[in-house]
Design an enzyme around this catalytic site. Sequence first.
Site, mmCIF file in Angstrom:
data_model
loop_
_atom_site.group_PDB
_atom_site.id
_atom_site.type_symbol
_atom_site.label_atom_id
_atom_site.label_comp_id
_atom_site.label_asym_id
_atom_site.label_seq_id
_atom_site.Cartn_x
_atom_site.Cartn_y
_atom_site.Cartn_z
ATOM 1 N N CYS A 1 -88.755 62.512 -30.912
ATOM 2 C CA CYS A 1 -87.931 63.619 -30.696
ATOM 3 C C CYS A 1 -87.023 63.195 -32.451
ATOM 4 C CB CYS A 1 -86.576 63.080 -29.636
ATOM 5 S SG CYS A 1 -86.216 61.462 -29.632
ATOM 6 N N HIS B 1 -82.433 59.014 -27.885
ATOM 7 C CA HIS B 1 -82.443 60.315 -27.943
ATOM 8 C C HIS B 1 -81.639 60.819 -29.919
ATOM 9 C CE1 HIS B 1 -84.305 64.269 -28.327
ATOM 10 N NE2 HIS B 1 -83.170 64.906 -27.468
#
Length: 325
Positions: free
Chosen positions: A90, A165
Site C-alpha cells: 500500500c 494503511h
Amino acid sequence: MSDEESGWHLTESDPGVFTELLKSLGVPYIVDDLYSLDPDSLAALQPIHALVFLFKWLPTSGSEPDPASGAHFDPDFPGFFAQQVVNNACATLAVMNALGNIPSLPCGQPLQELFSFTTGMDAQTRGMVITSSDWLREAHNALSPPSAISLDGLGLPKTSEDAYHFIVYMPAMGCVYEFDGLKSHPIRHGAYEEKGEGWIAKAREAVEARIATYPPGSLEFSLLALRDDPIPSLQSRLKELQEAGRGNDAEAAELIVRLSNENSKRERWAFENALRRHNHLGLIHALLVALAKAGSLEPARDAARRKMEERVARRKEVGMDLDEE
C-alpha cells in the site's frame, strides 16, 4: 496472502524511506513529516503535490464516502488509479497513485514506461501490473529487508496485529481526490478554490473528517507531504544574492541556515536508511558470544526473564494481555 507469497515487505511511515523510494524512481521530489495541518506549517512546505496519510485500518473506518460532506466515488475518473491486489504494497501503491496524477511528472524511464504501459487499464489490472513489476518491488523492498529469522513452523501461538494503511489526498482536475488502493474507485471530495490555500484547505477538511471517526485522543495516524525538493531553489536564490553582492545580508544568512538544515536532514536519512539495509544478526551473535565468554550471558538471561515475569504480572494485575502493552 502471506508476506512470502506477496513478495512485498512492510514499509515504515518515514520521510527518509519515501524520499529514497522517489529517488530510485527518478523523481526529484522529497517527502516530509507533517506535524500540524495549520496553514503556516503547510505554507512553509509549498509547493505540496500530495498528502500521504497513514492510519490504523478498521473495517468500519472510512469504508464508504460521506455524501453529506460532498464526497463521492468517481467511477469515471479519467486519471491514474491502481487498486492494491497484494499485501504490504500500500505504501508504494499510494506513491504511484500520487505520481500518476501529477502533470508533466519528471521521472526515470522505467517509471515513465510503466505509466505508459498501464494507460487505459482498469484499476485492478493496473494494480496487478504494478505489483508484478520486479524492479518496482525491489525498490520498495530495498529499505525493508526480510527478517533474517523465521518463526514459521515453530507452533507458536498466533497473535493479532494492528493493520495500517496508506492513502493519498491530492488535487486532480479541479477537485480534491482520495486515492485508496482498497477502494473500488477514487473518492472525489469536491472542487476547491485556487485562491488562498487552494486544494490544501479542502484536503484538510477530508483528513480531519477521517481522524474524527476515531475515538478522541487516538494517535494511530501519520501525515506526510510529497513536495518539491527545496535545496535547488535555495541554492539558486543564494547564488543570486552572492552574485549581487548581498552574500552577507539577512536573507542570505537565512538561506544558509535552511540549506544546512536540509543537508543535515539528508545525512540523517542516509544514515537511518543504511541501518535499515544492514543485517544485524552477525552483530547480535557476536555480542552473545562475547557475553558467554565473559560469563555474563546467563546472568543477563536471568535478569531478562525476571523483567519479563514482572511485566506479565503487572499486565495481569490490570487485566490486560501482554500484546496490548
